[in-house]
Write a protein that holds these residues in place. Structure first.
Motif, short mmCIF file in Angstrom:
data_model
loop_
_atom_site.label_atom_id
_atom_site.label_comp_id
_atom_site.label_asym_id
_atom_site.label_seq_id
_atom_site.Cartn_x
_atom_site.Cartn_y
_atom_site.Cartn_z
N GLY A 165 0.81 -1.22 0.00
CA GLY A 165 0.00 0.00 0.00
C GLY A 165 0.84 1.27 0.00
N CYS A 166 1.94 1.26 0.73
CA CYS A 166 2.76 2.48 0.80
C CYS A 166 3.39 2.81 -0.54
CB CYS A 166 3.81 2.37 1.89
SG CYS A 166 4.88 0.93 1.75
N TRP B 160 -0.46 5.13 -0.38
CA TRP B 160 -1.21 5.18 0.88
C TRP B 160 -0.29 5.67 2.00
CZ3 TRP B 160 -3.96 -0.29 1.36
CH2 TRP B 160 -4.91 -0.41 0.34
N ASN B 161 -0.82 6.51 2.86
CA ASN B 161 -0.03 6.97 4.01
C ASN B 161 -0.14 5.96 5.15
OD1 ASN B 161 0.87 9.37 2.80
ND2 ASN B 161 -1.05 10.38 3.28
N CYS B 162 0.37 4.76 4.89
CA CYS B 162 0.20 3.65 5.85
C CYS B 162 1.49 3.24 6.53
CB CYS B 162 -0.43 2.45 5.14
SG CYS B 162 0.45 1.88 3.67
N ASN C 90 4.21 7.82 3.02
CA ASN C 90 4.16 6.77 1.99
C ASN C 90 5.46 6.73 1.21
OD1 ASN C 90 3.92 8.28 -0.72
ND2 ASN C 90 2.37 9.29 0.55
N GLU D 2 5.36 6.38 -2.39
CA GLU D 2 4.70 6.22 -3.69
C GLU D 2 5.71 5.96 -4.81
OE1 GLU D 2 1.35 8.80 -4.55
OE2 GLU D 2 2.12 9.05 -6.58
N CYS E 159 -1.85 -3.10 2.79
CA CYS E 159 -0.85 -2.89 3.84
C CYS E 159 -1.10 -3.96 4.89
CB CYS E 159 -0.98 -1.49 4.45
SG CYS E 159 0.09 -1.31 5.90
N GLN F 29 -1.78 -2.61 8.45
CA GLN F 29 -3.09 -1.98 8.64
C GLN F 29 -4.21 -3.01 8.52
OE1 GLN F 29 -3.70 1.49 6.15
NE2 GLN F 29 -2.80 2.79 7.71
#
Ligand code: SF4
Length: 138
Positions: free
Chosen positions: A6-7, A11-13, A19, A21, A38, A41
């Motif tokens: 996800g990162c 995503w800011n996970c 993140n 990206e 993630c 999460q």
């Protein structure tokens, strides 16, 4: 289908709430070829959260010595279930993470030293026949 961290999708996970990206990963998602997850999460850890390193001898610890091995293992199992659900035969995961690192991880001293090894999720996916590479290999 390709499972991606996800990162890497933006995503800011991450544990700090930011993140990593990656343009190529975002493109894969837009093309419908990849789905982001993630693991940390997914299993319910909050963001931001404590920085963890490892696994070292199969264990993941935070800097203040809390043992996160069990929850990271549950995160890996939940991620594997997702892989099965979406027929993912490949994963591109964030290198160095104690969950997602596929070739390299931090050595548990919280001093920036990287060693050969795999995160708990990356390892479980590999053991179940999923090809796992990092964003540094695409
Ligand atoms: Fe989540 Fe994996 Fe990225 Fe860590 S490296 S923030 S577990 S997707």
């Amino acid at each position: 289908m390709i499972l991606v961290s996800g990162c890497l999708a933006g995503w800011n996970c991450r544990f700090k709430g930011d993140n990593k990206e990656n343009e190529k990963i975002v493109r894969l998602i837009k093309e419908g070829k990849a789905i982001p997850v993630c693991p940390e999460q997914l299993i319910g850890l909050s963001t931001p959260r404590k920085a963890c390193e490892g696994p070292i001898n199969g264990k993941v610890f935070s800097k203040d010595g809390e043992d996160f091995t069990e929850i990271f293992t549950k995160a890996a199992e939940a991620t594997l279930e997702l892989c099965k659900k979406y027929n993912c035969d490949k994963a591109i995961l964030k290198e160095y993470s104690p969950s997602c690192g596929s070739n390299k991880i931090f050595d548990g001293t919280f001093s920036g030293i990287k060693i050969d090894g795999a995160g708990i999720t990356a390892k479980l996916l590999k053991e179940n026949g999923i090809e796992v590479i990092s964003e540094e290999q695409i």
